[in-house]
Design a protein around this motif. Structure first.
Motif, PDB file in Angstrom:
ATOM      1  N   UNK B  37       0.673  -1.167   0.105  1.00  0.00           N
ATOM      2  CA  UNK B  37      -0.046  -0.053  -0.015  1.00  0.00           C
ATOM      3  C   UNK B  37       0.815   1.183  -0.154  1.00  0.00           C
ATOM      4  N   UNK B  38       1.929   1.212   0.627  1.00  0.00           N
ATOM      5  CA  UNK B  38       2.951   2.248   0.633  1.00  0.00           C
ATOM      6  C   UNK B  38       3.469   2.564  -0.979  1.00  0.00           C
ATOM      7  N   UNK B  39       3.709   1.624  -1.450  1.00  0.00           N
ATOM      8  CA  UNK B  39       3.993   1.432  -3.104  1.00  0.00           C
ATOM      9  C   UNK B  39       2.840   2.224  -3.832  1.00  0.00           C
ATOM     10  N   UNK B  40       1.779   1.668  -3.672  1.00  0.00           N
ATOM     11  CA  UNK B  40       0.601   2.203  -4.433  1.00  0.00           C
ATOM     12  C   UNK B  40       0.171   3.697  -4.255  1.00  0.00           C
ATOM     13  N   UNK B  41       0.366   3.918  -2.915  1.00  0.00           N
ATOM     14  CA  UNK B  41       0.412   5.421  -2.503  1.00  0.00           C
ATOM     15  C   UNK B  41       1.303   6.312  -3.109  1.00  0.00           C
ATOM     16  N   UNK B  42       2.534   5.798  -3.048  1.00  0.00           N
ATOM     17  CA  UNK B  42       3.586   6.711  -3.598  1.00  0.00           C
ATOM     18  C   UNK B  42       3.111   6.793  -5.200  1.00  0.00           C
ATOM     19  N   UNK B  43       2.722   5.620  -5.692  1.00  0.00           N
ATOM     20  CA  UNK B  43       2.765   5.650  -7.332  1.00  0.00           C
ATOM     21  C   UNK B  43       1.403   6.706  -7.513  1.00  0.00           C
ATOM     22  N   UNK B  44       0.433   6.675  -6.656  1.00  0.00           N
ATOM     23  CA  UNK B  44      -0.424   7.421  -6.803  1.00  0.00           C
ATOM     24  C   UNK B  44      -0.323   8.926  -6.590  1.00  0.00           C
ATOM     25  N   UNK B  45       0.681   9.257  -5.629  1.00  0.00           N
ATOM     26  CA  UNK B  45       1.129  10.462  -5.455  1.00  0.00           C
ATOM     27  C   UNK B  45       1.926  10.935  -6.625  1.00  0.00           C
ATOM     28  N   UNK B 167      -9.359  29.971  10.279  1.00  0.00           N
ATOM     29  CA  UNK B 167     -10.072  28.888   9.463  1.00  0.00           C
ATOM     30  C   UNK B 167     -11.286  29.634   8.837  1.00  0.00           C
ATOM     31  N   UNK B 168     -11.080  29.780   7.534  1.00  0.00           N
ATOM     32  CA  UNK B 168     -12.330  30.584   6.658  1.00  0.00           C
ATOM     33  C   UNK B 168     -12.749  29.756   5.577  1.00  0.00           C
ATOM     34  N   UNK B 169     -12.219  28.363   5.322  1.00  0.00           N
ATOM     35  CA  UNK B 169     -12.606  27.845   4.233  1.00  0.00           C
ATOM     36  C   UNK B 169     -11.996  26.138   4.390  1.00  0.00           C
ATOM     37  N   UNK B 170     -12.784  25.333   3.777  1.00  0.00           N
ATOM     38  CA  UNK B 170     -12.649  23.834   3.872  1.00  0.00           C
ATOM     39  C   UNK B 170     -12.650  23.477   2.633  1.00  0.00           C
ATOM     40  N   UNK B 171     -11.524  22.678   2.021  1.00  0.00           N
ATOM     41  CA  UNK B 171     -11.813  22.128   0.650  1.00  0.00           C
ATOM     42  C   UNK B 171     -11.781  20.479   0.526  1.00  0.00           C
ATOM     43  N   UNK B 172     -12.265  20.237  -0.334  1.00  0.00           N
ATOM     44  CA  UNK B 172     -12.236  18.758  -0.638  1.00  0.00           C
ATOM     45  C   UNK B 172     -11.387  18.661  -1.986  1.00  0.00           C
ATOM     46  N   UNK B 173     -10.684  17.636  -1.988  1.00  0.00           N
ATOM     47  CA  UNK B 173      -9.856  17.194  -3.371  1.00  0.00           C
ATOM     48  C   UNK B 173     -10.985  16.264  -3.810  1.00  0.00           C
ATOM     49  N   UNK B 174     -10.786  16.638  -5.510  1.00  0.00           N
ATOM     50  CA  UNK B 174     -11.705  15.626  -6.534  1.00  0.00           C
ATOM     51  C   UNK B 174     -10.836  14.319  -6.500  1.00  0.00           C
ATOM     52  N   UNK B 175      -9.682  14.190  -5.874  1.00  0.00           N
ATOM     53  CA  UNK B 175      -8.872  13.072  -6.255  1.00  0.00           C
ATOM     54  C   UNK B 175      -8.190  12.733  -4.702  1.00  0.00           C
ATOM     55  N   UNK B 176      -8.558  11.569  -4.087  1.00  0.00           N
ATOM     56  CA  UNK B 176      -8.234  11.386  -2.981  1.00  0.00           C
ATOM     57  C   UNK B 176      -6.615  11.405  -2.788  1.00  0.00           C
ATOM     58  N   UNK B 331      -2.343   8.123   6.533  1.00  0.00           N
ATOM     59  CA  UNK B 331      -3.151   9.014   5.632  1.00  0.00           C
ATOM     60  C   UNK B 331      -2.410  10.447   5.505  1.00  0.00           C
ATOM     61  N   UNK B 332      -1.894  10.906   6.699  1.00  0.00           N
ATOM     62  CA  UNK B 332      -1.389  12.403   6.813  1.00  0.00           C
ATOM     63  C   UNK B 332       0.160  12.190   6.276  1.00  0.00           C
ATOM     64  N   UNK B 333       0.627  11.149   6.609  1.00  0.00           N
ATOM     65  CA  UNK B 333       2.166  11.062   5.845  1.00  0.00           C
ATOM     66  C   UNK B 333       2.167  10.539   4.336  1.00  0.00           C
ATOM     67  N   UNK B 334       1.157   9.828   4.003  1.00  0.00           N
ATOM     68  CA  UNK B 334       1.007   9.434   2.747  1.00  0.00           C
ATOM     69  C   UNK B 334      -0.301   9.725   2.186  1.00  0.00           C
ATOM     70  N   UNK B 335      -0.583  10.782   1.616  1.00  0.00           N
ATOM     71  CA  UNK B 335      -2.118  11.076   1.215  1.00  0.00           C
ATOM     72  C   UNK B 335      -2.250   9.877   0.148  1.00  0.00           C
ATOM     73  N   UNK B 336      -3.901   9.582   0.444  1.00  0.00           N
ATOM     74  CA  UNK B 336      -4.514   8.400  -0.415  1.00  0.00           C
ATOM     75  C   UNK B 336      -3.706   7.058   0.084  1.00  0.00           C
ATOM     76  N   UNK B 337      -3.210   7.103   1.136  1.00  0.00           N
ATOM     77  CA  UNK B 337      -2.803   5.629   1.584  1.00  0.00           C
ATOM     78  C   UNK B 337      -3.961   4.662   2.007  1.00  0.00           C
ATOM     79  N   UNK B 338      -4.298   3.675   1.119  1.00  0.00           N
ATOM     80  CA  UNK B 338      -5.231   2.795   1.946  1.00  0.00           C
ATOM     81  C   UNK B 338      -4.880   1.396   1.208  1.00  0.00           C
TER      82      UNK B 338
END
Lengths: 223, 379
Positions: B37-45, B167-176, B331-338
């Motif tokens: 999953x680390x590899x997958x997350x790195x590839x995704x990053x 904090x004035x705004x909250x965003x959500x990414x369209x890609x995890x 997830x905080x270290x590697x966004x999209x880690x799953x």
């Protein structure tokens, strides 16, 4: 034609130093329904002869024909199938699987057939009834006495209704009372169920119970 | 199926040994899932970066900033449509373990460059209207239990001092894989409160024609070639991939560890199966005497090792799925880690292969066993 025909059967073992001749040109006919005993000193080739007749070992020369099949020409798989259908083997040390109950041990040969679960149950119950252990079906080997274990072993040997029962010193590990029970049971298989029985034994008393006695010495069979 | 009982009985014959072997396989597959999953997350990053955005940074290294004056020069380069910039803040929220990325950005140009960052227009307006305003990811809001309008304080590391943000705004990414644990605030706020010492860390450049990105990048670097701070420009995707490689050859390391673990567990499982099989030589001989074929006995042995391996694998992978998937800390270290379904399938395939290989030798021994020799040994 006899049920069993052994012709010029020879078996030798190669050691580092020499070749040991265990059986030398053995000829033997056994008719269906006979009860035989085979005696002889240790190392005389008794067990080897039994193993050859059960298809567990191959002779160096000669032929073995049992119930019309020349088993010396069969490959390993066909020999295994033939053994499952024709031979009931009784071991000196019972050789029950310790993790299985008496019922499950007796059922083992039937797992190789196409019988349904109910049919297998029926046959196992009959076999255990013959050896008078219907009340011990769910017992594990460790919960049985030596004599009872051997009776389970005999039930396992007869459950598939083989043409021949080969017993390798079936009383060798039992006390006198249990041995007597086993001998009576083998005799009953012969007289009541018309089974052909060949028993290897060291015990003169046991050998006397058979209707035909044979003696093997230095690889030569005396009938 | 009628032979399944034999397999089950043999598996439960020595429960402790079976359980330990199952656990060892389980731990190995858990580790596999974690590493894969680390590899997958790195590839995704490395995939998350855009091919149509360019990153211009100091050729000496990403930690060396660039003069703000480069903005105008970049805009003047032929083929450049828009320019923005950002800087790494590197602050700490309460405790250094609460790691997340903070970027000082030029609010006028940055968000239009990144359509991936989904934010309500009203919140963006509120952010633009307040110098100490910040926009944070939904993941951060949930992680720290923040709320809109809340003031948070970060301790600066690169830019010392306590820094207050609202904090004035909250965003959500369209890609995890983009990550929802980033924080964006005004570059001007950083500049003014750092004693005007802050300068852009990197520039983000949008070429007028994405197909000419490579040529535009070469033009940019060419125009700064003889300046005091030469630049290195590449597509954002290449930049991200390069950023990932700054971790070192993680892929190789992870694969090497995974392979070592696989073989270690293979030896453990094979050894267990061989021990178990050798203890039952007599029983194999008896079954052969009863008419069991060599092939059937081999299959029974392999079925045992397969059962151990697959049960262990399923347990390990299930544990990985529960413990690692959507794990906030990872997830905080590697966004999209799953743990992806494909990783689970690969793990299951490894468990099957492990079972087949570890069962092979004892199965072959069972098939080759001489009944006469085995019974003689017992006698």
């Amino acid at each position: 034609m006899a049920l069993v025909e052994l012709r010029d059967l020879t078996k030798r073992y190669q050691t580092e130093a020499e070749i040991i001749s265990v059986l030398e040109d053995v000829d033997l006919n056994i008719e269906a329904g006979e009860y035989l005993s085979l005696m002889g000193p240790s190392g005389s080739g008794k067990s080897t002869l039994l193993n050859l007749m059960a298809g567990l070992d191959q002779p160096d020369s000669g032929t073995i024909t049992i119930d019309g099949s020349e088993i010396t020409s069969l490959g390993p798989n066909r020999l295994a199938d033939w053994r499952a259908n024709h031979i009931g083997f009784v071991f000196q040390f019972y050789n029950l699987l310790p993790v299985l109950t008496a019922f499950q041990n007796v059922e083992l040969p039937l797992l190789l057939t196409n019988l349904s679960k109910d049919e297998r149950r029926e046959r196992v119950e009959v076999a255990l009834n013959v050896v008078n252990l219907s009340d011990r079906m769910e017992h594990y080997p460790r919960q049985l006495s030596g004599g009872q274990e051997q009776r389970v072993g005999i039930a396992r040997a007869i459950v598939s209704d083989p043409v021949m029962i080969l017993a390798d010193e079936p009383t060798g590990d039992l006390d006198a009372a249990s041995a007597e029970e086993i001998l009576t049971l083998l005799e009953r298989l012969h007289s009541e169920f018309n089974k052909t029985v060949l028993m290897v034994t060291h015990d003169q008393h046991a050998a006397e119970r058979a209707h035909r006695k044979m003696y093997l010495e230095k690889g030569v069979l005396h009938q | 199926m009628k032979h399944a009982r034999l397999v089950w009985k043999n598996l439960t014959r020595n429960k402790r040994r079976s359980i330990l072997t199952v656990l060892s396989v389980g731990v190995a597959l858990f580790l596999f899932a974690a590493l894969q999953s680390v590899l997958t997350a790195l590839d995704a990053t490395s995939e998350v970066g855009s091919e149509s955005r360019l990153i211009t940074r100091n050729a000496t290294g990403i930690v060396f900033p660039l003069p703000e004056a480069y903005t105008q020069r970049l805009r003047a380069v032929d083929g450049v449509e828009a320019v923005s910039w950002a800087n790494w803040f590197g602050g700490t929220y309460i405790d250094s373990r609460n790691y997340f990325a903070q970027f000082a950005v030029d609010e006028e140009t940055f968000f239009s460059m990144y359509p991936e960052i989904q934010i309500a227009p009203a919140q963006l307006d509120a952010f633009n209207g307040e110098k100490s305003g910040t926009i944070v990811g939904q993941g951060l809001m949930e992680r720290f239990g923040w709320s809109l309008g809340q003031t948070i304080v970060l301790q600066g590391t690169i830019f010392p001092g306590d820094w207050e943000f609202v904090i004035r705004g909250v965003y959500e990414p369209d890609n995890p894989s983009f990550g929802d644990e980033n924080m964006y605030f005004h570059y001007d706020y950083l500049f003014e409160n750092s004693g005007e010492s802050a300068t852009p860390g990197w520039f983000i450049v949008r070429p007028s024609d994405p197909n000419l990105a490579t040529e535009v990048a070469a033009r940019i670097d060419g125009s700064f070639e003889n300046s005091s701070d030469p630049t290195q420009t590449e597509t954002e995707k290449a930049f991200q991939a390069g950023f990932v490689t700054m971790w070192g050859n993680v892929g190789f390391l992870v694969r090497a560890i995974g392979t070592a673990v696989f073989f270690a567990i293979l030896l453990v499982a094979a050894n267990t199966m061989m021990m178990s099989s050798r203890e039952r030589i007599n029983e194999v001989a008896v079954l052969k005497t009863l008419g069991f074929r060599d092939g059937l006995l081999s299959r029974l042995v392999v079925a045992e090792s397969l059962a151990i391996s697959v049960v262990g694998g399923v347990l390990g992978l299930a544990a990985a799925s529960v413990m690692l998937a959507n794990n906030e800390m990872l997830g905080s270290i590697l966004p999209g880690y799953t743990v992806l379904p494909s990783t689970m399938l690969q793990g299951l395939a490894i468990a099957v292969v492990l079972g087949l290989i570890s069962g092979f030798v004892p199965a072959r021994e069972a098939a080759r066993l001489s009944v006469v020799d085995a019974l003689r040994r017992v006698a």
